[in-house]
Design an enzyme around this catalytic site. Structure first.
Site, short mmCIF file in Angstrom:
data_model
loop_
_atom_site.label_atom_id
_atom_site.label_comp_id
_atom_site.label_asym_id
_atom_site.label_seq_id
_atom_site.Cartn_x
_atom_site.Cartn_y
_atom_site.Cartn_z
N PHE B 50 0.88 -1.18 0.00
CA PHE B 50 0.00 0.00 0.00
C PHE B 50 0.91 1.22 0.00
O PHE B 50 1.84 1.31 0.80
CB PHE B 50 -0.91 -0.03 1.23
CG PHE B 50 -1.84 -1.21 1.24
CD1 PHE B 50 -3.13 -1.10 0.73
CD2 PHE B 50 -1.42 -2.44 1.72
CE1 PHE B 50 -3.98 -2.20 0.71
CE2 PHE B 50 -2.27 -3.54 1.71
CZ PHE B 50 -3.56 -3.42 1.21
N GLU B 51 0.61 2.16 -0.90
CA GLU B 51 1.63 3.14 -1.24
C GLU B 51 2.05 4.05 -0.10
O GLU B 51 3.13 4.63 -0.14
CB GLU B 51 1.19 3.96 -2.44
CG GLU B 51 -0.11 4.71 -2.22
CD GLU B 51 -0.64 5.22 -3.56
OE1 GLU B 51 0.01 6.10 -4.11
OE2 GLU B 51 -1.68 4.73 -4.03
N LEU B 52 1.23 4.20 0.91
CA LEU B 52 1.68 5.09 1.99
C LEU B 52 2.73 4.43 2.87
O LEU B 52 3.24 5.05 3.78
CB LEU B 52 0.50 5.62 2.80
CG LEU B 52 -0.19 4.71 3.80
CD1 LEU B 52 -1.22 5.52 4.57
CD2 LEU B 52 -0.82 3.54 3.17
#
Lengths: 282, 255
Positions: B50-52
């Protein structure tokens, strides 16, 4: 003045700080951040913003940001300049700022129109193998604003949960302001490796419980998903936005009053009961 | 089985695109449910990014609204800085990524930035890339999911936020993208594959048809010689999807 804010992406967005910017009628700000959810939309709608350097401006729950749309499509309440980024490119720009590099060379965005329309980027070729690359110049915000669970009075701030680009933003900025849910009177155990920014960079620690509502803060409170939808519905028109600001921002003197206005809805978001440790090692 | 929604068909198809052992950039909504489904069926050792900054080997136990929601952080394999997971993308360690968009063209280029000729004075200002353009640039394969609509599947998009195959052929290599590009476009009406950077209809969903897809597509439709009906999800697959999204919050939105 340029401000990096909302750099943990969806959680830990310092809405309390943005609302105070609106109450103090700050103008001509440059906003920097990957995805700051409706915080950027609110500041744009309130006329505080001259430029946005971001990967995404909208409403994560509901989609489009009405104020961002009005600013770009109609110049209301004013025209803003946009420098498009992706999440990776803005992270790299802040990392370059953090380490004092002039730019970072990357393979992302090659072939994207973002590389063409952001005037700060340059396409280049690698001196090592001649391959194409994009040069992303450093961003060094005047100020980084971070929200976290615990900070001491010296500015040592612990952010639990996703950091996004908070660490890079804090180091890239000239100075940082920390909003903390808890500011203990005494430091029991200091864990310097957990601090998101060196205290030497922090110019102010603000004890501001509930600073991130309606976004979530890990182990403290959940995201108020419906609040984002309500904002979306209420701000379809400029008049609707003005009414929303009058109710939730200029209509309350401070964050404590805002939380009182939320009432039982705020209590229902409390995540501490679920996460309350039986024994706390420090 | 006539009560299978388009969302459920799309999730089932998207899950098939994930192979066991792969590292996948997961999005929210339908891609997240596809990841859950793949993990519970044929790809138990897939890893989700997940990109965060979150890495998970098990999906969160409850439905998420954003990837930063507390349930997605709890019991994650790792939660670090965004640049770490973006770095994995650039290092070529991410086999597949999910993406959606407001508009796509026949070469798989996606627009999530602005509708209209002038990006700075658009007809509609869309939110922008987020991490989409990074996934499209750097993942080995791109899995695109979007509602099928003539205004969304256009001959040419107004702005290439996330690069597909550009103008087709070896465009990606020429602009410097070392690998990647869309491997599949899954819509509410059918499934497209890409040949030489061109979208080709591989299957149409039950209830749709080649003609229906053609009527709702903004480019001259290319159809695979072996075009067929999209495989229906099995009862077991539907049970998993409905177990994760019991209210049909994401899979029965009617979009």
């Amino acid at each position: 003045m340029s401000i990096a804010i909302g750099c943990a992406l969806e959680p830990a967005i310092p809405f309390a700080f943005a609302h105070e910017l609106i109450r103090q009628r700050k103008r001509d700000l440059t906003l920097i951040g990957p995805i700051s959810d409706i915080l950027f939309d609110q500041l744009i709608g309130a006329g505080c913003v001259a430029r946005v350097e971001a990967a995404w401006v909208g409403n994560v729950s509901a989609g489009l940001g009405h104020c961002y749309r009005r600013a770009l499509e109609q110049g209301e309440p004013r025209r803003i300049e946009v420098r498009d980024h992706s999440n990776f490119s803005i992270g790299q720009a802040l990392l370059a700022g953090a380490i004092g590099a002039q730019y970072i060379a990357t393979k992302t965005l090659l072939g994207s129109d973002i590389a063409r329309t952001n005037p700060t980027f340059k396409e280049s070729t690698s001196p090592f193998d001649g391959s194409k690359e994009l040069l992303v110049p450093a961003i060094t915000p005047d100020l980084a604003v971070l929200a976290c669970q615990v900070a001491d009075r010296d500015g040592s701030a612990e952010l639990q949960g996703p950091w996004g680009v908070s660490y890079e933003a804090a180091l890239a900025a000239k100075s940082a302001i920390v909003l903390a849910e808890i500011v203990p009177a005494e430091i029991v155990v200091r864990t310097p490796n957990r601090a998101i920014v060196p205290a030497t960079k922090v110019v102010a620690v603000v004890h501001e419980p509930g600073a991130c509502h309606p976004s979530s803060l890990s182990r403290m409170y959940q995201r108020d998903h419906e609040f984002f939808h309500e904002y979306h519905r209420a701000t379809r028109t400029a008049l609707g936005f003005d009414r929303w600001i009058a109710e939730w921002v200029t209509g309350v003197p401070d964050r404590a009053a805002y939380l009182r206005k939320l009432g039982p809805r705020w209590d229902a978001l409390d995540a501490r009961v679920k996460f309350a440790p039986t024994t706390e090692p420090n | 089985m006539t009560d299978v929604s388009a969302g459920e068909l799309m999730v089932a198809q998207a899950a098939r695109e994930i192979r066991d052992g792969e590292t996948v950039f997961v999005g929210m909504r339908l891609p997240l449910i596809a990841f859950v489904l793949a993990k519970k069926t044929h790809a138990p050792s897939a890893i989700g990014l997940f990109e965060l900054g979150i890495i998970r080997d098990e999906p969160a136990g409850e439905l998420l609204y954003t990837m930063g929601d507390n349930p997605n952080v709890e019991n994650a394999l790792w939660c670090g800085p965004m640049l770490a997971v973006m770095g994995m993308l650039q290092r070529g360690e991410v086999q597949a990524g999910f993406i959606g968009g407001a508009e796509i063209d026949r070469h798989g280029n996606l627009n999530t930035t602005a509708i209209g000729a002038d990006r700075m004075h658009p007809t509609v200002a869309l939110p922008g890339s987020g991490g989409g353009a990074d996934i499209a640039s750097l993942a080995h394969r791109l899995i695109v999911i979007m509602p099928h609509d003539k205004r969304r599947l256009r001959e040419k998009v107004d702005f290439i936020t996330s690069p597909g195959y550009g103008t087709g052929g070896d465009w990606r290599r020429r602009v410097g993208l070392v690998h990647g590009g869309p491997s599949v476009l899954i819509t509410t009406l059918g499934v497209f594959r890409f040949e030489d950077g061109d979208a080709v209809l591989a299957s149409y969903h039950p209830g749709s048809s080649v003609d229906d897809v053609r009527a709702n597509t903004g480019w001259q439709l290319r159809v695979a010689s072996d075009v067929r009906e999209t495989e229906l999800p099995s009862a077991e697959v539907l049970r998993i999807i409905r177990g994760y999204d019991p209210q049909g919050f994401w899979t029965r939105r009617g979009e």
